[in-house]
Design an enzyme around this catalytic site. Structure first.
Site, PDB file in Angstrom:
ATOM      1  CB  SER A 127      48.323  42.152  44.161  1.00 32.34           C
ATOM      2  OG  SER A 127      49.218  41.394  44.937  1.00 32.34           O
ATOM      3  CE1 TYR A 151      52.367  46.362  43.012  1.00 33.46           C
ATOM      4  CE2 TYR A 151      52.185  44.644  44.679  1.00 33.46           C
ATOM      5  CZ  TYR A 151      51.996  45.076  43.382  1.00 33.46           C
ATOM      6  OH  TYR A 151      51.421  44.235  42.459  1.00 33.46           O
ATOM      7  CE  LYS A 155      49.008  46.406  41.314  1.00 39.28           C
ATOM      8  NZ  LYS A 155      48.733  46.590  39.879  1.00 39.28           N
TER       9      LYS A 155
HETATM   10  P1  NAD Z   1      56.152  44.084  34.598  1.00 37.95           P
HETATM   11  O1  NAD Z   1      56.940  45.164  35.249  1.00 37.95           O
HETATM   12  O2  NAD Z   1      56.868  43.028  33.860  1.00 37.95           O
HETATM   13  O3  NAD Z   1      55.070  44.728  33.619  1.00 37.95           O
HETATM   14  C1  NAD Z   1      54.499  45.995  33.838  1.00 37.95           C
HETATM   15  C2  NAD Z   1      54.613  46.765  32.537  1.00 37.95           C
HETATM   16  O4  NAD Z   1      54.003  48.059  32.697  1.00 37.95           O
HETATM   17  C3  NAD Z   1      56.060  47.011  32.111  1.00 37.95           C
HETATM   18  O5  NAD Z   1      56.201  46.651  30.752  1.00 37.95           O
HETATM   19  C4  NAD Z   1      56.261  48.519  32.313  1.00 37.95           C
HETATM   20  O6  NAD Z   1      57.177  49.054  31.378  1.00 37.95           O
HETATM   21  C5  NAD Z   1      54.847  49.034  32.125  1.00 37.95           C
HETATM   22  N1  NAD Z   1      54.553  50.283  32.826  1.00 37.95           N
HETATM   23  C6  NAD Z   1      54.749  50.562  34.144  1.00 37.95           C
HETATM   24  N2  NAD Z   1      54.332  51.806  34.413  1.00 37.95           N
HETATM   25  C7  NAD Z   1      53.860  52.337  33.258  1.00 37.95           C
HETATM   26  C8  NAD Z   1      53.303  53.590  32.899  1.00 37.95           C
HETATM   27  N3  NAD Z   1      53.177  54.574  33.786  1.00 37.95           N
HETATM   28  N4  NAD Z   1      52.913  53.785  31.619  1.00 37.95           N
HETATM   29  C9  NAD Z   1      53.061  52.790  30.695  1.00 37.95           C
HETATM   30  N5  NAD Z   1      53.592  51.600  30.972  1.00 37.95           N
HETATM   31  C10 NAD Z   1      53.995  51.377  32.239  1.00 37.95           C
HETATM   32  O7  NAD Z   1      55.220  43.444  35.749  1.00 37.95           O
HETATM   33  P2  NAD Z   1      54.267  42.171  35.682  1.00 37.95           P
HETATM   34  O8  NAD Z   1      54.805  41.159  36.610  1.00 37.95           O
HETATM   35  O9  NAD Z   1      53.972  41.803  34.290  1.00 37.95           O
HETATM   36  O10 NAD Z   1      52.969  42.773  36.380  1.00 37.95           O
HETATM   37  C11 NAD Z   1      51.873  43.252  35.631  1.00 37.95           C
HETATM   38  C12 NAD Z   1      50.811  43.766  36.578  1.00 37.95           C
HETATM   39  O11 NAD Z   1      50.393  42.717  37.446  1.00 37.95           O
HETATM   40  C13 NAD Z   1      51.308  44.898  37.495  1.00 37.95           C
HETATM   41  O12 NAD Z   1      50.258  45.832  37.646  1.00 37.95           O
HETATM   42  C14 NAD Z   1      51.574  44.197  38.796  1.00 37.95           C
HETATM   43  O13 NAD Z   1      51.429  45.062  39.902  1.00 37.95           O
HETATM   44  C15 NAD Z   1      50.475  43.139  38.797  1.00 37.95           C
HETATM   45  N6  NAD Z   1      50.814  41.986  39.640  1.00 37.95           N
HETATM   46  C16 NAD Z   1      51.991  41.319  39.426  1.00 37.95           C
HETATM   47  C17 NAD Z   1      52.326  40.252  40.228  1.00 37.95           C
HETATM   48  C18 NAD Z   1      53.640  39.534  40.056  1.00 37.95           C
HETATM   49  O14 NAD Z   1      54.057  38.838  40.991  1.00 37.95           O
HETATM   50  N7  NAD Z   1      54.307  39.618  38.914  1.00 37.95           N
HETATM   51  C19 NAD Z   1      51.454  39.830  41.242  1.00 37.95           C
HETATM   52  C20 NAD Z   1      50.246  40.524  41.419  1.00 37.95           C
HETATM   53  C21 NAD Z   1      49.946  41.610  40.601  1.00 37.95           C
HETATM   54  C1  WQD Z   2      57.949  33.778  47.915  1.00 35.38           C
HETATM   55  C2  WQD Z   2      58.502  32.991  49.100  1.00 35.38           C
HETATM   56  C3  WQD Z   2      59.846  34.335  50.569  1.00 35.38           C
HETATM   57  C4  WQD Z   2      63.031  35.172  47.677  1.00 35.38           C
HETATM   58  C5  WQD Z   2      55.538  39.001  46.008  1.00 35.38           C
HETATM   59  C6  WQD Z   2      54.877  40.303  46.370  1.00 35.38           C
HETATM   60  C7  WQD Z   2      53.390  40.207  46.135  1.00 35.38           C
HETATM   61  C8  WQD Z   2      53.088  39.730  44.718  1.00 35.38           C
HETATM   62  C9  WQD Z   2      53.860  38.520  44.356  1.00 35.38           C
HETATM   63  C10 WQD Z   2      52.679  41.579  43.224  1.00 35.38           C
HETATM   64  C11 WQD Z   2      58.431  33.762  50.413  1.00 35.38           C
HETATM   65  C12 WQD Z   2      60.694  33.278  49.910  1.00 35.38           C
HETATM   66  C13 WQD Z   2      61.878  34.715  48.296  1.00 35.38           C
HETATM   67  C14 WQD Z   2      64.289  34.651  48.095  1.00 35.38           C
HETATM   68  C15 WQD Z   2      63.153  33.251  49.694  1.00 35.38           C
HETATM   69  N1  WQD Z   2      53.450  40.723  43.744  1.00 35.38           N
HETATM   70  N2  WQD Z   2      61.932  33.777  49.291  1.00 35.38           N
HETATM   71  N3  WQD Z   2      64.291  33.702  49.088  1.00 35.38           N
HETATM   72  O1  WQD Z   2      56.720  37.853  48.662  1.00 35.38           O
HETATM   73  O2  WQD Z   2      55.075  35.961  48.257  1.00 35.38           O
HETATM   74  O3  WQD Z   2      55.008  37.964  46.826  1.00 35.38           O
HETATM   75  O4  WQD Z   2      55.250  38.700  44.639  1.00 35.38           O
HETATM   76  O5  WQD Z   2      51.537  41.865  43.535  1.00 35.38           O
HETATM   77  O6  WQD Z   2      52.856  41.470  46.388  1.00 35.38           O
HETATM   78  O7  WQD Z   2      55.121  40.573  47.751  1.00 35.38           O
HETATM   79  O8  WQD Z   2      56.865  36.381  46.569  1.00 35.38           O
HETATM   80  O9  WQD Z   2      58.654  35.254  45.340  1.00 35.38           O
HETATM   81  O10 WQD Z   2      59.252  37.225  46.803  1.00 35.38           O
HETATM   82  O11 WQD Z   2      58.551  35.075  47.859  1.00 35.38           O
HETATM   83  O12 WQD Z   2      63.209  32.413  50.581  1.00 35.38           O
HETATM   84  O13 WQD Z   2      65.357  35.038  47.612  1.00 35.38           O
HETATM   85  O14 WQD Z   2      59.908  32.759  48.865  1.00 35.38           O
HETATM   86  O15 WQD Z   2      60.228  34.536  51.909  1.00 35.38           O
HETATM   87  O16 WQD Z   2      58.178  32.820  51.424  1.00 35.38           O
HETATM   88  P1  WQD Z   2      55.940  37.047  47.730  1.00 35.38           P
HETATM   89  P2  WQD Z   2      58.402  36.025  46.567  1.00 35.38           P
END
Ligand code: NAD
Ligand code: WQD
Length: 349
Positions: A127, A151, A155
């Site tokens: 991330s 979190y 990572k």
């Molecule tokens: P999500 O929660 O929709 O998907 C994660 C999946 O992993 C879920 O289906 C959950 O049931 C499964 N899971 C969690 N812990 C587990 C375990 N111990 N054993 C087996 N399954 C497990 O989330 P997502 O948005 O699809 O994110 C996927 C990956 O990408 C995550 O690692 C997240 O940290 C990373 N990521 C997400 C974002 C984002 O904004 N969505 C941004 C950066 C990184």
């Molecule tokens: C985006 C913008 C808020 C909600 C998060 C995690 C990051 C990554 C991606 C996993 C910001 C604003 C938000 C609301 C708002 N995840 N906002 N009202 O915080 O950039 O990233 O998701 O790795 O680790 O922190 O994403 O969508 O929460 O916010 O004004 O109700 O929207 O302040 O500027 P963020 P977000």
């Protein structure tokens, strides 16, 4: 390539389910391991509906070493795509032990099983949150790391473990080397264009896009815009939003790179997956209103703790080495989010 099996942890989740679609369409066999802690099997049923292909599903926790060992023996995957993890920043501050246990310890078990099964090729969901704060707003892979919440630290710890593992290849020349792509996602949003799969957050969404979508559909009364006094052109926060389908295509390209000569001696390399351009909260609202014709009711609220004013990706390395860049526009993202939200007002329920 067509007979390679990719083991997808967290494959029933938001990003993982979209990855399964692209993998199946690219001709890979897919085996999903998911504990369904934050997802439903319905997403995978729909993945199979979209592609007309089948995948193998194992409901298991990545911390269950015996179960994983058996799955690896059955599937003999060439590569693991590791999405499984918990991802809510706020919850990670409340329950750090849960996050370190699930994300760090869970990945440790996965890596042990991979090592013991001689599967050392991994695409990891990292991330942009691993980066430290600098005066620059466009992040490159060589920037110093310095996450500010549990979190993000989970990572960064996993990245450290993977770099250590890759470095240990030199003193273990008799095994196949580790080949690892650390993909640092910026802000993944959007949904598959079919409207059959998308993001289905539990309860009230933490993130901007699902929140806006639920206001648009009338499920939530009003969006709070967290701060309009940031040093940005309109005062609201700026992020690099990336369409989830573009994002998962980067993972397919990563497999190609790991299979290529570039990684023949192994390696562990980080790549930003982002558009390279940011949008403000107000620009997101305006795009949503213009694409959907729905008025988004919002109010300006105080800043949210831990938020930065602005950051976005330098995606040049992924372009150069993965031959990847985003193809979809903000309007595509909004249209696909709206298509998913309006066809599935209750998510997968
Ligand atoms: P999500 O929660 O929709 O998907 C994660 C999946 O992993 C879920 O289906 C959950 O049931 C499964 N899971 C969690 N812990 C587990 C375990 N111990 N054993 C087996 N399954 C497990 O989330 P997502 O948005 O699809 O994110 C996927 C990956 O990408 C995550 O690692 C997240 O940290 C990373 N990521 C997400 C974002 C984002 O904004 N969505 C941004 C950066 C990184
Ligand atoms: C985006 C913008 C808020 C909600 C998060 C995690 C990051 C990554 C991606 C996993 C910001 C604003 C938000 C609301 C708002 N995840 N906002 N009202 O915080 O950039 O990233 O998701 O790795 O680790 O922190 O994403 O969508 O929460 O916010 O004004 O109700 O929207 O302040 O500027 P963020 P977000």
């Amino acid at each position: 390539m067509s007979h390679q099996t990719i083991l997808v942890t967290g494959g029933a989740g938001y990003i993982g389910s979209h990855a399964c679609v692209e993998l199946l369409q690219a001709g890979f066999n897919v085996a999903v391991v998911d504990n369904l802690g934050n997802s439903k099997y319905e997403s995978l049923r729909r993945v199979q509906q979209i592609t007309g292909k089948t995948l193998t599903f194992y409901q298991a926790d990545i911390r269950d070493k015996a179960a994983l060992t058996e799955i690896f023996a059955k599937e003999s995957p060439s590569t693991v795509m590791h999405f499984a993890g918990l991802k809510a920043v706020g919850e990670s501050c409340e329950k750090p032990l849960l996050y370190y246990n699930n994300n760090v310890y869970g990945t440790m078990i996965l890596l042990e099983v991979m090592d013991e099964s001689n599967v050392r090729q991994l695409v990891f969901s990292s991330s942009a949150t691993v980066y430290g704060q600098t005066s620059l707003t466009q992040y490159s892979e060589d920037f110093p790391l310095g996450p500010i919440n549990p979190y993000g630290r989970s990572k960064a710890m996993i990245e450290d473990i993977l770099r250590d593992l890759s470095a240990s290849d030199k003193i273990n020349p008799n095994r196949s080397p580790w080949k690892v792509a650390l993909l640092r996602y910026f802000n993944p949003i959007g949904a598959h264009e079919s409207g059959l799969i998308g993001e289905d957050p539990n309860g009230i969404p933490n993130n901007l896009m699902p929140y806006v979508a639920q206001v648009a559909i009338g499920k939530l009364p009003q969006l709070s815009v967290f701060g309009d006094d940031y040093p940005t052109p309109d005062g609201t926060g700026i992020r690099d939003y990336i369409h989830v389908v573009d994002l998962v295509k980067g993972h397919i390209n990563a497999i190609t790179a790991l299979n290529s000569d570039a990684f023949k001696d192994g390696g562990c390399k980080a790549y930003n997956l982002g558009a390279g351009k940011g949008y403000s909260v107000l620009e997101i609202i305006a795009a949503f209103e213009s694409v959907t014709g729905q008025k988004i009711n919002y109010k300006i609220s105080p800043r949210r703790a831990g938020d930065l004013a602005e950051y976005f990706a330098n995606p040049a390395l992924a372009f150069k080495e993965l031959n990847w860049k985003v193809e979809k526009s903000l309007n595509d993202i909004v249209a696909d989010t709206w298509n998913w939200q309006s066809k599935n007002p209750q998510g997968y329920n």
